[in-house]
Design a protein around this motif. Structure first.
Motif, PDB file in Angstrom:
ATOM      1  N   GLN A  64       0.831  -1.202   0.000  1.00  0.00           N
ATOM      2  CA  GLN A  64       0.000   0.000   0.000  1.00  0.00           C
ATOM      3  C   GLN A  64       0.870   1.257   0.000  1.00  0.00           C
ATOM      4  OE1 GLN A  64      -3.355  -0.211  -0.267  1.00  0.00           O
ATOM      5  NE2 GLN A  64      -3.113  -2.444  -0.330  1.00  0.00           N
ATOM      6  N   PRO A  65       0.461   2.277  -0.738  1.00  0.00           N
ATOM      7  CA  PRO A  65       1.233   3.531  -0.728  1.00  0.00           C
ATOM      8  C   PRO A  65       1.157   4.187   0.645  1.00  0.00           C
ATOM      9  CG  PRO A  65      -0.860   3.830  -1.870  1.00  0.00           C
ATOM     10  CD  PRO A  65      -0.737   2.358  -1.601  1.00  0.00           C
ATOM     11  N   LEU A  66       2.278   4.730   1.092  1.00  0.00           N
ATOM     12  CA  LEU A  66       2.311   5.424   2.372  1.00  0.00           C
ATOM     13  C   LEU A  66       1.823   6.860   2.200  1.00  0.00           C
ATOM     14  CD1 LEU A  66       5.752   4.229   3.802  1.00  0.00           C
ATOM     15  CD2 LEU A  66       3.475   3.407   4.423  1.00  0.00           C
ATOM     16  N   SER A  67       1.081   7.333   3.176  1.00  0.00           N
ATOM     17  CA  SER A  67       0.631   8.723   3.150  1.00  0.00           C
ATOM     18  C   SER A  67       1.811   9.646   3.452  1.00  0.00           C
ATOM     19  CB  SER A  67      -0.479   8.927   4.189  1.00  0.00           C
ATOM     20  OG  SER A  67       0.070   8.968   5.499  1.00  0.00           O
ATOM     21  N   ASP A  68       1.541  10.949   3.457  1.00  0.00           N
ATOM     22  CA  ASP A  68       2.609  11.912   3.741  1.00  0.00           C
ATOM     23  C   ASP A  68       2.781  12.173   5.234  1.00  0.00           C
ATOM     24  OD1 ASP A  68       0.264  13.241   4.232  1.00  0.00           O
ATOM     25  OD2 ASP A  68       0.618  14.891   2.829  1.00  0.00           O
ATOM     26  N   HIS A  69       2.056  11.435   6.079  1.00  0.00           N
ATOM     27  CA  HIS A  69       2.188  11.622   7.520  1.00  0.00           C
ATOM     28  C   HIS A  69       3.437  10.901   8.026  1.00  0.00           C
ATOM     29  CE1 HIS A  69       1.264  11.507  11.836  1.00  0.00           C
ATOM     30  NE2 HIS A  69       0.427  12.502  11.594  1.00  0.00           N
ATOM     31  N   PRO A  70       4.176  11.479   8.992  1.00  0.00           N
ATOM     32  CA  PRO A  70       5.385  10.818   9.505  1.00  0.00           C
ATOM     33  C   PRO A  70       5.126   9.438  10.105  1.00  0.00           C
ATOM     34  CG  PRO A  70       5.297  13.107  10.232  1.00  0.00           C
ATOM     35  CD  PRO A  70       3.987  12.824   9.585  1.00  0.00           C
ATOM     36  N   LYS A  71       3.882   9.178  10.527  1.00  0.00           N
ATOM     37  CA  LYS A  71       3.556   7.881  11.109  1.00  0.00           C
ATOM     38  C   LYS A  71       2.655   7.057  10.195  1.00  0.00           C
ATOM     39  CE  LYS A  71       4.342   9.222  15.891  1.00  0.00           C
ATOM     40  NZ  LYS A  71       3.822   9.288  17.273  1.00  0.00           N
ATOM     41  N   ALA A  72       2.781   7.277   8.889  1.00  0.00           N
ATOM     42  CA  ALA A  72       2.060   6.455   7.914  1.00  0.00           C
ATOM     43  C   ALA A  72       2.436   4.990   8.113  1.00  0.00           C
ATOM     44  CB  ALA A  72       2.404   6.909   6.502  1.00  0.00           C
ATOM     45  N   ILE A  73       1.516   4.085   7.753  1.00  0.00           N
ATOM     46  CA  ILE A  73       1.714   2.679   8.095  1.00  0.00           C
ATOM     47  C   ILE A  73       1.271   1.754   6.970  1.00  0.00           C
ATOM     48  CG2 ILE A  73      -0.560   2.518   9.189  1.00  0.00           C
ATOM     49  CD1 ILE A  73       2.584   0.786  10.526  1.00  0.00           C
ATOM     50  N   ASP A  74       2.065   0.718   6.757  1.00  0.00           N
ATOM     51  CA  ASP A  74       1.694  -0.432   5.923  1.00  0.00           C
ATOM     52  C   ASP A  74       2.378  -1.632   6.572  1.00  0.00           C
ATOM     53  OD1 ASP A  74       0.781  -2.117   3.927  1.00  0.00           O
ATOM     54  OD2 ASP A  74       2.395  -1.598   2.534  1.00  0.00           O
ATOM     55  N   ALA A  75       1.612  -2.447   7.296  1.00  0.00           N
ATOM     56  CA  ALA A  75       2.200  -3.456   8.178  1.00  0.00           C
ATOM     57  C   ALA A  75       1.624  -4.838   7.910  1.00  0.00           C
ATOM     58  CB  ALA A  75       1.960  -3.075   9.638  1.00  0.00           C
ATOM     59  N   VAL A  76       2.480  -5.847   8.037  1.00  0.00           N
ATOM     60  CA  VAL A  76       2.041  -7.239   7.947  1.00  0.00           C
ATOM     61  C   VAL A  76       2.556  -7.997   9.164  1.00  0.00           C
ATOM     62  CG1 VAL A  76       1.887  -7.302   5.442  1.00  0.00           C
ATOM     63  CG2 VAL A  76       4.046  -7.876   6.550  1.00  0.00           C
ATOM     64  N   TYR A  77       1.792  -9.015   9.561  1.00  0.00           N
ATOM     65  CA  TYR A  77       2.110  -9.794  10.759  1.00  0.00           C
ATOM     66  C   TYR A  77       1.738 -11.244  10.498  1.00  0.00           C
ATOM     67  CZ  TYR A  77       1.244 -11.662  15.513  1.00  0.00           C
ATOM     68  OH  TYR A  77       1.215 -12.434  16.645  1.00  0.00           O
ATOM     69  N   PHE A  78       2.619 -12.162  10.884  1.00  0.00           N
ATOM     70  CA  PHE A  78       2.351 -13.595  10.803  1.00  0.00           C
ATOM     71  C   PHE A  78       2.675 -14.221  12.157  1.00  0.00           C
ATOM     72  CE2 PHE A  78       3.147 -12.409   6.463  1.00  0.00           C
ATOM     73  CZ  PHE A  78       2.401 -13.268   5.670  1.00  0.00           C
ATOM     74  N   VAL A 114       6.528 -13.218  13.195  1.00  0.00           N
ATOM     75  CA  VAL A 114       7.321 -12.317  12.364  1.00  0.00           C
ATOM     76  C   VAL A 114       6.421 -11.183  11.892  1.00  0.00           C
ATOM     77  CG1 VAL A 114       6.886 -13.722  10.292  1.00  0.00           C
ATOM     78  CG2 VAL A 114       8.815 -12.129  10.334  1.00  0.00           C
ATOM     79  N   ALA A 115       6.936  -9.956  11.951  1.00  0.00           N
ATOM     80  CA  ALA A 115       6.135  -8.798  11.562  1.00  0.00           C
ATOM     81  C   ALA A 115       7.044  -7.690  11.060  1.00  0.00           C
ATOM     82  CB  ALA A 115       5.313  -8.291  12.746  1.00  0.00           C
ATOM     83  N   THR A 116       6.549  -6.952  10.081  1.00  0.00           N
ATOM     84  CA  THR A 116       7.232  -5.742   9.613  1.00  0.00           C
ATOM     85  C   THR A 116       6.191  -4.658   9.399  1.00  0.00           C
ATOM     86  OG1 THR A 116       7.078  -6.358   7.269  1.00  0.00           O
ATOM     87  CG2 THR A 116       9.064  -7.026   8.454  1.00  0.00           C
ATOM     88  N   ARG A 147      10.459   6.945   4.718  1.00  0.00           N
ATOM     89  CA  ARG A 147      11.919   7.091   4.646  1.00  0.00           C
ATOM     90  C   ARG A 147      12.660   5.789   4.951  1.00  0.00           C
ATOM     91  NH1 ARG A 147      14.102  12.262   5.199  1.00  0.00           N
ATOM     92  NH2 ARG A 147      16.069  11.140   4.867  1.00  0.00           N
ATOM     93  N   GLY A 148      12.060   4.652   4.638  1.00  0.00           N
ATOM     94  CA  GLY A 148      12.744   3.385   4.835  1.00  0.00           C
ATOM     95  C   GLY A 148      12.816   2.908   6.266  1.00  0.00           C
ATOM     96  N   VAL A 149      12.098   3.555   7.176  1.00  0.00           N
ATOM     97  CA  VAL A 149      12.062   3.116   8.572  1.00  0.00           C
ATOM     98  C   VAL A 149      11.127   1.912   8.690  1.00  0.00           C
ATOM     99  CG1 VAL A 149      11.486   3.771  10.935  1.00  0.00           C
ATOM    100  CG2 VAL A 149      12.551   5.437   9.400  1.00  0.00           C
ATOM    101  N   ILE A 150      11.556   0.925   9.457  1.00  0.00           N
ATOM    102  CA  ILE A 150      10.790  -0.310   9.614  1.00  0.00           C
ATOM    103  C   ILE A 150      10.724  -0.678  11.090  1.00  0.00           C
ATOM    104  CG2 ILE A 150      10.747  -2.798   9.117  1.00  0.00           C
ATOM    105  CD1 ILE A 150      12.238  -2.138   6.503  1.00  0.00           C
ATOM    106  N   ASN A 151       9.550  -1.095  11.545  1.00  0.00           N
ATOM    107  CA  ASN A 151       9.420  -1.743  12.847  1.00  0.00           C
ATOM    108  C   ASN A 151       9.387  -3.240  12.586  1.00  0.00           C
ATOM    109  OD1 ASN A 151       7.030   0.801  13.511  1.00  0.00           O
ATOM    110  ND2 ASN A 151       9.123   0.795  14.252  1.00  0.00           N
ATOM    111  N   GLY A 152      10.380  -3.976  13.086  1.00  0.00           N
ATOM    112  CA  GLY A 152      10.495  -5.394  12.767  1.00  0.00           C
ATOM    113  C   GLY A 152      10.557  -6.279  13.997  1.00  0.00           C
ATOM    114  N   VAL A 153       9.903  -7.445  13.911  1.00  0.00           N
ATOM    115  CA  VAL A 153       9.842  -8.406  15.017  1.00  0.00           C
ATOM    116  C   VAL A 153      10.080  -9.802  14.464  1.00  0.00           C
ATOM    117  CG1 VAL A 153       8.355  -9.448  16.777  1.00  0.00           C
ATOM    118  CG2 VAL A 153       8.202  -6.992  16.322  1.00  0.00           C
ATOM    119  N   LEU A 154      10.856 -10.607  15.186  1.00  0.00           N
ATOM    120  CA  LEU A 154      11.010 -12.021  14.839  1.00  0.00           C
ATOM    121  C   LEU A 154      11.268 -12.831  16.100  1.00  0.00           C
ATOM    122  CD1 LEU A 154      11.300 -14.359  12.810  1.00  0.00           C
ATOM    123  CD2 LEU A 154      13.736 -13.805  12.653  1.00  0.00           C
TER     124      LEU A 154
END
Length: 387
Positions: free
Chosen positions: A80-94, A106-108, A113-120
């Motif tokens: 999904q395209p990210l909005s122009d908000h600094p906290k725009a989100i496109d996230a997946v979780y398994f 596992v989640a991203t 700006r290429g920032v990712i919240n990642g979990v494994l």
């Protein structure tokens, strides 16, 4: 004259009483007020009307509460395209689990700006819990698909799994039980500001139950994974974790083939007791119509219980869920570590049937992100707008 004064006073008192919401439990959780059932009816009708009148091909700007954000699974599934908000989100979780005690999470979450919240997390019986070396911090930085961070493991770990499903999607924009949603919204004090907050905080979110199969190789030793699994995909204008007080979600599979995700979400800006979830069996998804899990009686002090029970109703049938936590790692999300997630790997018993899965409990965190983690952020992040 006296009767007129008494009458005016009585009417004034009645108006003040009927428009003053009852005190919140623990100062957080809203309770039904005088107009509760009328509000339930109004919101229920609104959701139904939105479902009936929605026309395919809309922009998605009015998504939620009966209206889809995307008209086809293909449009939902793509990046999904990210909005122009600094906290725009496109996230997946398994996540995945099985009866033998194997667990995988596992989640991203893509941010601007290429920032990712990642979990494994990978839990292997006899070996223990594997996780990313940087955790409990989840901030990662990349450009495109390339992660620029510390090595992902101190052991050599290779994961090769395939996710498949024959179950339907469950779209929370349109598939939630309308009565449960109306009850949850009707508990809150209504105002123009409240409904504006509902609109601004909305994110589209869908889930699907399935299977995860493959292998994880640790230092050359293979472990076969055959897991019952759930995945989700969330996207929206922004995700503001500071709005969330806490939640308790239960993602499970049972010995007789039932899968589900059931829980309560407390986000005071929108809904302090959102009863949510669904179950899947034999290729059919059924939304829950009620959830009896009073959060204020379960771990409000930040320490969720390790063995407890709750009940819910779906398809006119009551389910009693018993939860027994096996392991409970924690992680934090955000530039300020504004949220703390306790990812509880658990066994379940649902109406007497043995089960397994995850009980994810979240809490608002106010302690900030420690310097030992933030000091290693790339220099360019200092110029980012983060709020």
């Amino acid at each position: 004259m006296l009767w007129l004064v008494v009458g005016v006073a009585a009417v004034t008192w009645l108006l003040l009483w009927s428009t003053t919401p009852p005190p919140r439990l623990l100062g957080v959780y809203s309770r039904p007020g005088c107009w509760y059932w009328l509000k339930v009816l109004v919101f229920y009708i609104m959701v139904k009307v939105r479902r009936w009148t929605h026309k395919p091909g809309g922009s998605g700007g009015e998504a939620g509460y009966g209206v889809k954000a995307r008209d086809t699974p293909e449009l939902m599934e793509c990046v999904q395209p990210l909005s122009d908000h600094p906290k725009a989100i496109d996230a997946v979780y398994f996540n995945g689990a099985n009866e033998s005690g194997y667990y995988l999470v596992v989640a991203t979450a893509r941010r601007p700006r290429g920032v990712i919240n990642g979990v494994l997390y990978i839990r292997i019986p006899g070996l223990g819990l594997l996780q990313l070396p940087k955790m409990p911090d989840t901030m990662m930085f990349g450009a495109g698909d390339q992660i620029k961070d510390k090595p992902l493991s101190r052991l050599k770990v290779e994961v090769d799994v395939r996710w498949t499903s024959r179950q339907p999607y469950f779209d929370f924009d349109t598939d939630m039980n309308a009565r449960a949603l109306a009850r949850s919204i009707a508990r809150e004090p209504w105002s123009h500001k409240y409904f504006q907050g509902l609109r601004e905080a909305h994110q589209s979110h869908y889930e699907q139950m399935g299977r995860m199969e493959g292998a994880v190789v640790v230092e050359g030793h293979p472990y076969i994974l055959r897991l019952d699994s759930m995945r989700d995909h969330s996207y929206g204008y922004k995700r503001e974790w500071k709005l969330m007080h806490r939640y308790g979600l239960h993602m499970f599979a049972t010995h007789d083939g039932l899968q589900g995700n059931v829980g309560i979400i407390c986000q005071p800006a929108t809904c302090t007791q959102l009863e949510m979830g669904y179950i899947c069996k034999d290729g059919k998804a059924t939304p829950v119509s009620s959830v009896h899990l009073p959060l204020w009686q379960h771990g409000e002090n930040g320490h969720p219980p390790s063995d407890y029970a709750f009940s819910f109703v779906a398809g006119g049938k009551e389910y009693v869920v018993e939860v027994f936590v096996v392991e409970c790692p924690e992680f934090y999300i955000g530039w300020e570590w504004e949220t703390r997630v306790v990812e509880r790997m658990a066994t379940f018993r649902v109406n007497g049937q043995r089960g397994w899965g995850l009980a994810e409990w979240e809490y608002r965190h106010h302690g900030g992100r420690p310097w030992m983690y933030s000091c290693s952020d790339p220099a360019w992040t200092a110029d980012l707008v983060k709020g």
